[in-house]
Motif scaffolding. Structure first.
Motif, PDB file in Angstrom:
ATOM      1  N   GLU A 169       0.820  -1.206   0.000  1.00  0.00           N
ATOM      2  CA  GLU A 169       0.000   0.000   0.000  1.00  0.00           C
ATOM      3  C   GLU A 169       0.859   1.263   0.000  1.00  0.00           C
ATOM      4  O   GLU A 169       0.568   2.231  -0.692  1.00  0.00           O
ATOM      5  CB  GLU A 169      -0.878  -0.020   1.252  1.00  0.00           C
ATOM      6  N   ILE A 170       1.954   1.235   0.772  1.00  0.00           N
ATOM      7  CA  ILE A 170       2.823   2.412   0.899  1.00  0.00           C
ATOM      8  C   ILE A 170       3.767   2.524  -0.293  1.00  0.00           C
ATOM      9  O   ILE A 170       3.914   3.578  -0.903  1.00  0.00           O
ATOM     10  CB  ILE A 170       3.610   2.351   2.221  1.00  0.00           C
ATOM     11  N   GLY A 171       4.449   1.417  -0.613  1.00  0.00           N
ATOM     12  CA  GLY A 171       5.268   1.348  -1.817  1.00  0.00           C
ATOM     13  C   GLY A 171       6.431   2.307  -1.902  1.00  0.00           C
ATOM     14  O   GLY A 171       6.763   2.783  -2.978  1.00  0.00           O
ATOM     15  N   ARG A 172       7.084   2.629  -0.787  1.00  0.00           N
ATOM     16  CA  ARG A 172       8.191   3.581  -0.828  1.00  0.00           C
ATOM     17  C   ARG A 172       9.381   3.030  -0.048  1.00  0.00           C
ATOM     18  O   ARG A 172       9.585   3.358   1.111  1.00  0.00           O
ATOM     19  CB  ARG A 172       7.758   4.934  -0.258  1.00  0.00           C
ATOM     20  N   LEU A 173      10.193   2.216  -0.708  1.00  0.00           N
ATOM     21  CA  LEU A 173      11.368   1.679  -0.037  1.00  0.00           C
ATOM     22  C   LEU A 173      12.407   2.761   0.219  1.00  0.00           C
ATOM     23  O   LEU A 173      13.229   2.636   1.124  1.00  0.00           O
ATOM     24  CB  LEU A 173      11.978   0.546  -0.869  1.00  0.00           C
ATOM     25  N   HIS A 174      12.385   3.836  -0.576  1.00  0.00           N
ATOM     26  CA  HIS A 174      13.329   4.921  -0.321  1.00  0.00           C
ATOM     27  C   HIS A 174      12.937   5.725   0.924  1.00  0.00           C
ATOM     28  O   HIS A 174      13.763   6.462   1.461  1.00  0.00           O
ATOM     29  CB  HIS A 174      13.477   5.836  -1.541  1.00  0.00           C
ATOM     30  N   LEU A 175      11.705   5.584   1.397  1.00  0.00           N
ATOM     31  CA  LEU A 175      11.340   6.086   2.719  1.00  0.00           C
ATOM     32  C   LEU A 175      11.746   5.075   3.787  1.00  0.00           C
ATOM     33  O   LEU A 175      12.311   5.444   4.828  1.00  0.00           O
ATOM     34  CB  LEU A 175       9.829   6.338   2.798  1.00  0.00           C
ATOM     35  N   ARG A 176      11.509   3.826   3.522  1.00  0.00           N
ATOM     36  CA  ARG A 176      11.814   2.788   4.505  1.00  0.00           C
ATOM     37  C   ARG A 176      13.308   2.752   4.839  1.00  0.00           C
ATOM     38  O   ARG A 176      13.676   2.490   5.992  1.00  0.00           O
ATOM     39  CB  ARG A 176      11.355   1.428   3.961  1.00  0.00           C
ATOM     40  N   ILE A 177      14.170   3.040   3.858  1.00  0.00           N
ATOM     41  CA  ILE A 177      15.614   3.007   4.129  1.00  0.00           C
ATOM     42  C   ILE A 177      16.014   4.162   5.053  1.00  0.00           C
ATOM     43  O   ILE A 177      16.967   4.051   5.822  1.00  0.00           O
ATOM     44  CB  ILE A 177      16.433   3.032   2.814  1.00  0.00           C
ATOM     45  N   GLU A 206      13.669   1.867  -7.801  1.00  0.00           N
ATOM     46  CA  GLU A 206      15.020   1.381  -7.538  1.00  0.00           C
ATOM     47  C   GLU A 206      16.034   2.521  -7.613  1.00  0.00           C
ATOM     48  O   GLU A 206      16.977   2.591  -6.821  1.00  0.00           O
ATOM     49  CB  GLU A 206      15.380   0.281  -8.535  1.00  0.00           C
ATOM     50  N   GLU A 207      15.827   3.419  -8.536  1.00  0.00           N
ATOM     51  CA  GLU A 207      16.707   4.582  -8.677  1.00  0.00           C
ATOM     52  C   GLU A 207      16.663   5.459  -7.423  1.00  0.00           C
ATOM     53  O   GLU A 207      17.706   5.911  -6.919  1.00  0.00           O
ATOM     54  CB  GLU A 207      16.279   5.392  -9.904  1.00  0.00           C
ATOM     55  N   LEU A 208      15.461   5.691  -6.909  1.00  0.00           N
ATOM     56  CA  LEU A 208      15.318   6.488  -5.696  1.00  0.00           C
ATOM     57  C   LEU A 208      15.943   5.788  -4.490  1.00  0.00           C
ATOM     58  O   LEU A 208      16.547   6.432  -3.626  1.00  0.00           O
ATOM     59  CB  LEU A 208      13.834   6.767  -5.427  1.00  0.00           C
ATOM     60  N   LEU A 209      15.804   4.466  -4.432  1.00  0.00           N
ATOM     61  CA  LEU A 209      16.390   3.704  -3.336  1.00  0.00           C
ATOM     62  C   LEU A 209      17.908   3.797  -3.375  1.00  0.00           C
ATOM     63  O   LEU A 209      18.558   4.019  -2.346  1.00  0.00           O
ATOM     64  CB  LEU A 209      15.932   2.248  -3.410  1.00  0.00           C
ATOM     65  N   GLU A 210      18.488   3.640  -4.560  1.00  0.00           N
ATOM     66  CA  GLU A 210      19.945   3.731  -4.715  1.00  0.00           C
ATOM     67  C   GLU A 210      20.441   5.112  -4.285  1.00  0.00           C
ATOM     68  O   GLU A 210      21.445   5.237  -3.571  1.00  0.00           O
ATOM     69  CB  GLU A 210      20.338   3.472  -6.170  1.00  0.00           C
ATOM     70  N   LYS A 211      19.748   6.139  -4.716  1.00  0.00           N
ATOM     71  CA  LYS A 211      20.116   7.507  -4.354  1.00  0.00           C
ATOM     72  C   LYS A 211      20.071   7.701  -2.841  1.00  0.00           C
ATOM     73  O   LYS A 211      20.985   8.293  -2.240  1.00  0.00           O
ATOM     74  CB  LYS A 211      19.160   8.481  -5.044  1.00  0.00           C
ATOM     75  N   SER A 212      19.021   7.182  -2.211  1.00  0.00           N
ATOM     76  CA  SER A 212      18.861   7.342  -0.768  1.00  0.00           C
ATOM     77  C   SER A 212      19.945   6.596  -0.008  1.00  0.00           C
ATOM     78  O   SER A 212      20.501   7.110   0.973  1.00  0.00           O
ATOM     79  CB  SER A 212      17.478   6.850  -0.340  1.00  0.00           C
ATOM     80  N   VAL A 213      20.245   5.375  -0.450  1.00  0.00           N
ATOM     81  CA  VAL A 213      21.280   4.584   0.221  1.00  0.00           C
ATOM     82  C   VAL A 213      22.625   5.294   0.152  1.00  0.00           C
ATOM     83  O   VAL A 213      23.344   5.411   1.155  1.00  0.00           O
ATOM     84  CB  VAL A 213      21.365   3.174  -0.389  1.00  0.00           C
ATOM     85  N   SER A 214      22.987   5.805  -1.023  1.00  0.00           N
ATOM     86  CA  SER A 214      24.272   6.503  -1.178  1.00  0.00           C
ATOM     87  C   SER A 214      24.347   7.711  -0.251  1.00  0.00           C
ATOM     88  O   SER A 214      25.358   7.958   0.417  1.00  0.00           O
ATOM     89  CB  SER A 214      24.463   6.956  -2.632  1.00  0.00           C
ATOM     90  N   TYR A 215      23.271   8.464  -0.203  1.00  0.00           N
ATOM     91  CA  TYR A 215      23.247   9.660   0.636  1.00  0.00           C
ATOM     92  C   TYR A 215      23.366   9.296   2.114  1.00  0.00           C
ATOM     93  O   TYR A 215      24.121   9.920   2.872  1.00  0.00           O
ATOM     94  CB  TYR A 215      21.954  10.436   0.387  1.00  0.00           C
ATOM     95  N   LEU A 216      22.633   8.272   2.540  1.00  0.00           N
ATOM     96  CA  LEU A 216      22.624   7.900   3.955  1.00  0.00           C
ATOM     97  C   LEU A 216      23.940   7.266   4.388  1.00  0.00           C
ATOM     98  O   LEU A 216      24.378   7.443   5.533  1.00  0.00           O
ATOM     99  CB  LEU A 216      21.453   6.954   4.230  1.00  0.00           C
TER     100      LEU A 216
END
Length: 224
Positions: A169-177, A206-216
């Motif tokens: 329902e939420i569908g935002r792994l870049h928030l979850r990370i 996936e692109e947003l997740l990769e970006k978030s992981v790199s930043y964090l």
């Protein structure tokens, strides 16, 4: 009319919200943005603090024809936390173009000025107007059920459990990370790789997740 309905409905909602730890939040009304008489009668706001932020319930009364007559209800639930919002919305630039141009941040409508990172509108599958007492009681029972699904959220571990259970329902792994980072997960790459094996993601996600992981990861390095 709405004022008469309010007198009937308000005590019932107060009791329901108190049962789940929410209190009426008069201080959240932002006066001066509309006729203040509209506030409190057409809009009910309840809040519950969490370990890191706040849960907020926003209930508005519909007045479709502008004649002061009650014609329906809408309830929205919000989860807010300044740290999550600073990282997820601002540092990672997840505000949409409209929010950047006109608001600068996500704000709840109806005179409430506050950011949030998770929200949900609880649509009852039954009647849409709720104009008889059995319909109102059915609606309140439905809200009671939905409150049980969120009222326990307090810590970042709880947020993670909620997202994991409602990811479809939420569908935002870049928030979850971001929540993983705030939970103190050290190996964010391993977390990301596990998710990539577990969930099917479209390219943008996936692109947003990769970006978030790199930043964090860079934030973790700066903090160490």
């Amino acid at each position: 009319n709405i004022k008469d309905f309010y007198k009937y409905f308000r005590p019932k909602v107060d009791e329901l919200m108190a049962r789940h730890g929410f209190e009426y939040a008069q201080h959240l009304f932002k006066t001066g943005v509309m006729k203040d008489v509209w506030l409190d009668v057409n809009l009910l706001i309840y809040a519950k603090p969490t370990a890191t932020g706040q849960q907020t319930i926003y209930i508005s009364y519909s007045n479709y024809y502008g004649d002061g007559k009650y014609s329906g209800l809408n309830l929205e639930w919000f989860l807010s936390d300044k740290t999550v919002e600073r990282i997820y919305l601002h540092e990672l630039d997840n505000l949409n173009p409209y929010q950047k141009k006109y608001i600068g941040k996500q704000s709840i409508g109806g005179g409430v000025d506050m950011e949030y990172y998770l929200s949900k509108t609880w649509y009852h599958p039954g009647p849409s107007l709720y104009q008889t007492e059995p319909e109102i009681e059915d609606l309140l029972a439905y809200w009671d059920q939905k409150l049980r699904e969120v009222s326990w959220i307090d810590t970042y571990d709880d947020v993670e459990a909620y997202i994991a259970a409602n990811l479809e329902e939420i569908g935002r792994l870049h928030l979850r990370i971001v929540i993983s980072y705030l939970r103190g997960v050290k190996d964010l790459i391993a977390e990301k790789e596990e998710w990539l094996r577990t969930y099917q993601m479209v390219g943008r996600e996936e692109e947003l997740l990769e970006k978030s992981v790199s930043y964090l990861i860079n934030k973790q390095k700066e903090e160490s």
